[in-house]
Design a protein around this motif. Sequence first.
Motif, short mmCIF file in Angstrom:
data_model
loop_
_atom_site.label_atom_id
_atom_site.label_comp_id
_atom_site.label_asym_id
_atom_site.label_seq_id
_atom_site.Cartn_x
_atom_site.Cartn_y
_atom_site.Cartn_z
N GLY A 57 0.81 -1.21 0.00
CA GLY A 57 0.00 0.00 0.00
C GLY A 57 0.84 1.26 0.00
N ALA A 58 0.14 2.39 -0.08
CA ALA A 58 0.80 3.69 -0.15
C ALA A 58 1.62 3.98 1.11
CB ALA A 58 -0.23 4.79 -0.38
N ILE A 59 1.09 3.62 2.25
CA ILE A 59 1.82 3.70 3.52
C ILE A 59 1.87 2.27 4.02
CG2 ILE A 59 1.81 4.57 5.89
CD1 ILE A 59 0.25 6.98 4.87
N GLN A 60 3.02 1.67 3.92
CA GLN A 60 3.22 0.24 4.13
C GLN A 60 2.38 -0.37 5.25
OE1 GLN A 60 5.87 -1.69 2.03
NE2 GLN A 60 4.68 -0.10 1.03
N LEU A 61 1.31 -1.04 4.87
CA LEU A 61 0.47 -1.77 5.81
C LEU A 61 1.13 -3.12 6.06
CD1 LEU A 61 -2.32 -1.71 7.28
CD2 LEU A 61 -3.21 -2.95 5.31
N SER A 62 1.47 -3.41 7.30
CA SER A 62 2.14 -4.65 7.66
C SER A 62 1.48 -5.27 8.89
CB SER A 62 3.62 -4.40 8.00
OG SER A 62 4.30 -3.85 6.91
N TRP A 63 1.68 -6.55 9.08
CA TRP A 63 1.22 -7.32 10.22
C TRP A 63 -0.28 -7.65 10.15
CZ3 TRP A 63 4.62 -9.58 13.44
CH2 TRP A 63 5.92 -9.09 13.41
N ASN A 64 -0.59 -8.84 10.62
CA ASN A 64 -1.96 -9.36 10.56
C ASN A 64 -2.97 -8.50 11.31
OD1 ASN A 64 -0.64 -10.33 12.98
ND2 ASN A 64 -2.22 -11.90 13.19
N MET A 87 -4.79 -7.51 -2.31
CA MET A 87 -5.71 -6.46 -2.72
C MET A 87 -5.20 -5.09 -2.30
SD MET A 87 -9.44 -8.11 -2.00
CE MET A 87 -10.37 -6.84 -2.85
N VAL A 88 -4.44 -5.03 -1.21
CA VAL A 88 -3.89 -3.76 -0.74
C VAL A 88 -2.83 -3.24 -1.72
CG1 VAL A 88 -2.64 -2.63 1.16
CG2 VAL A 88 -4.41 -4.32 1.66
N ALA A 89 -2.21 -4.11 -2.45
CA ALA A 89 -1.19 -3.71 -3.42
C ALA A 89 -1.74 -3.54 -4.83
CB ALA A 89 -0.06 -4.74 -3.45
N THR A 90 -2.80 -4.25 -5.16
CA THR A 90 -3.26 -4.27 -6.55
C THR A 90 -4.47 -3.38 -6.82
OG1 THR A 90 -4.62 -6.22 -6.10
CG2 THR A 90 -2.38 -6.60 -6.93
N GLU A 92 -5.91 0.38 -6.24
CA GLU A 92 -5.44 1.68 -5.75
C GLU A 92 -6.33 2.27 -4.67
OE1 GLU A 92 -6.81 5.17 -8.76
OE2 GLU A 92 -5.27 3.83 -9.51
N LEU A 93 -7.62 1.99 -4.69
CA LEU A 93 -8.51 2.47 -3.64
C LEU A 93 -8.08 1.89 -2.29
CD1 LEU A 93 -11.17 3.91 -2.73
CD2 LEU A 93 -12.30 1.74 -3.15
N TYR A 94 -7.76 0.60 -2.26
CA TYR A 94 -7.34 -0.04 -1.03
C TYR A 94 -5.91 0.34 -0.66
CZ TYR A 94 -11.54 -2.91 -1.46
OH TYR A 94 -12.83 -3.35 -1.55
N ALA A 95 -5.05 0.55 -1.66
CA ALA A 95 -3.66 0.95 -1.38
C ALA A 95 -3.63 2.29 -0.64
CB ALA A 95 -2.86 1.03 -2.67
N TRP A 96 -4.36 3.28 -1.14
CA TRP A 96 -4.41 4.58 -0.50
C TRP A 96 -5.30 4.57 0.73
CZ3 TRP A 96 -0.92 8.09 -1.28
CH2 TRP A 96 -0.21 8.08 -2.48
N GLY A 97 -6.42 3.87 0.63
CA GLY A 97 -7.35 3.80 1.76
C GLY A 97 -6.73 3.15 2.98
N GLY A 99 -3.62 3.24 3.88
CA GLY A 99 -2.72 4.22 4.49
C GLY A 99 -3.49 5.26 5.28
N ILE A 100 -4.57 5.76 4.70
CA ILE A 100 -5.39 6.76 5.39
C ILE A 100 -6.05 6.16 6.62
CG2 ILE A 100 -7.45 8.21 5.15
CD1 ILE A 100 -6.56 8.53 2.14
N SER A 101 -6.56 4.93 6.50
CA SER A 101 -7.21 4.31 7.67
C SER A 101 -6.20 4.03 8.77
CB SER A 101 -7.95 3.03 7.27
OG SER A 101 -7.05 1.98 6.99
N LYS A 102 -4.97 3.67 8.40
CA LYS A 102 -3.92 3.42 9.40
C LYS A 102 -3.64 4.69 10.20
CE LYS A 102 0.79 1.68 9.81
NZ LYS A 102 1.97 1.20 9.10
N ILE A 103 -3.55 5.82 9.49
CA ILE A 103 -3.32 7.10 10.17
C ILE A 103 -4.51 7.45 11.06
CG2 ILE A 103 -3.09 9.59 9.79
CD1 ILE A 103 -1.52 8.84 7.20
N ALA A 104 -5.72 7.28 10.54
CA ALA A 104 -6.92 7.63 11.30
C ALA A 104 -7.05 6.76 12.55
CB ALA A 104 -8.16 7.48 10.42
N ILE A 105 -6.81 5.47 12.43
CA ILE A 105 -6.91 4.56 13.58
C ILE A 105 -5.86 4.92 14.62
CG2 ILE A 105 -6.58 2.16 14.32
CD1 ILE A 105 -7.92 1.36 11.60
#
Length: 117
Positions: A57-64, A87-90, A92-97, A99-105
């Motif tokens: 993803g745009a902001i590396q989403l890692s870990w289960n 799906m997070v890599a392929t 673009e809605l999920y790739a950017w989303g 990252g944004i959700s990670k920041i928001a959470i």
Amino acid sequence: NNICTVSMVDQNSPYNSYCQPSFEPPEGCVCETITQVAEEGELAGYVEASKVFYGRGAIQLSWNYNYIRASYALTGAPETFCQNPEMVATNELYAWGSGISKIAISYAERISSNLLC
């Protein structure tokens, strides 16, 4: 020309990086034991990337535990990214989303922890 001659999954050793087994739904995606794709030939030593919760993803989403949180936030269902982390890599809605959700959470957790002080 660097060539890797020893794999982390050589001789069918399990690969469990980026997966915290103590977190299970609803706190985290289930950790599967991942072994090499093939014991011999071109794919010996490789793991199936679509089963690993490494950075995507745009902001590396890692870990289960982060994949399940993003899945809830973006799709409303925990199993979407748990069953198909690619799906997070392929998409673009999920790739950017993601990252944004990670920041928001993360921001929401900081605010709520400050309110408890």
